[in-house]
Design an enzyme around this catalytic site. Structure first.
Site, PDB file in Angstrom:
ATOM      1  N   TYR A  26      39.315  17.983  42.736  1.00  0.00           N
ATOM      2  CA  TYR A  26      40.354  18.445  43.663  1.00  0.00           C
ATOM      3  C   TYR A  26      40.040  18.058  45.109  1.00  0.00           C
ATOM      4  O   TYR A  26      40.800  18.382  46.023  1.00  0.00           O
ATOM      5  CB  TYR A  26      40.544  19.966  43.547  1.00  0.00           C
ATOM      6  N   GLU A  99      27.073  16.698  44.447  1.00  0.00           N
ATOM      7  CA  GLU A  99      27.824  17.884  44.891  1.00  0.00           C
ATOM      8  C   GLU A  99      26.934  19.118  44.923  1.00  0.00           C
ATOM      9  O   GLU A  99      27.301  20.174  44.451  1.00  0.00           O
ATOM     10  CB  GLU A  99      29.024  18.126  43.962  1.00  0.00           C
TER      11      GLU A  99
END
Ligand code: BEZ
Length: 189
Positions: A26, A99
């Site tokens: 996203y 991440e």
């Protein structure tokens, strides 16, 4: 504040090691897919909304001048559009490192445009992680994003690439589009 969640994510094994896994992107995963995948499909998840509320001290900012990147916040009745990738567990392990700043793997149901759905993963940075910045007035967030730079490049590019990718997907995201408009305005040459 760098919070290395790599080791925590290694424990969060929701799938068998030989299964392929659907990962819902996203944020930068929508437009920066520099990893191996079997399939890439537009998708959405329900009950979440995208917000520039996570600090980036390692990619789009520095510990002294953090940037802002996206996380998801719960929002019943809302849809968040993005891109789904079917990947191997090894690829997920590599992404855990990319991440790592506060994001944890969480399960989510991914919905595809053909009406099918699949269980998959998202990376989620919740309010209790050390790099979380939370809400702020939109113009203050825009100024922070316009000013921040990190090892992965200007924070502004992260936001504007995301806005373009969401437009290409036909996604409606007033938060991202409003920030992008402010940053384009304040950074116009
Ligand atoms: C994403 O694109 O979904 C994403 C990227 C980095 C951290 C969290 C999410």
């Amino acid at each position: 504040m760098i919070l290395d969640t790599t080791h925590l994510n290694r424990e969060r094994t929701f799938f068998e090691p030989d299964e392929t896994i659907w990962l819902f992107g996203y944020g930068s995963l929508i437009w920066k897919a520099e990893f191996d995948y079997h399939e890439r499909r537009p998708a959405h998840i329900e009950g979440w909304t995208r917000r520039f509320w996570q600090g980036s001290h390692d990619h789009r900012g520095t510990p002294k001048a953090p940037g802002r990147v996206v996380t998801l916040v719960e929002s019943p009745g809302t849809v968040c559009q993005g891109m789904a990738y079917r990947i191997d567990a090894e690829t997920l392990a590599q992404l855990d490192i990319r991440e790592k700043n506060g994001y944890l793997r969480e399960l989510a149901v991914l919905h595809f445009p053909d009406g099918s759905h699949a269980e998959g993963l998202i990376y989620l940075a919740t309010a209790d992680n050390a790099a979380f910045l939370g809400d702020a007035p939109l113009d203050a967030m825009a100024r922070q994003i316009a000013a921040a730079h990190g090892p992965s490049g200007p924070n502004r590019d992260y936001l504007l690439n995301l806005a373009i990718a969401l437009e290409d997907l036909g996604a409606d995201d007033p938060h991202v589009f409003a920030l992008a408009a402010l940053v384009r305005h304040c950074c116009a040459e």
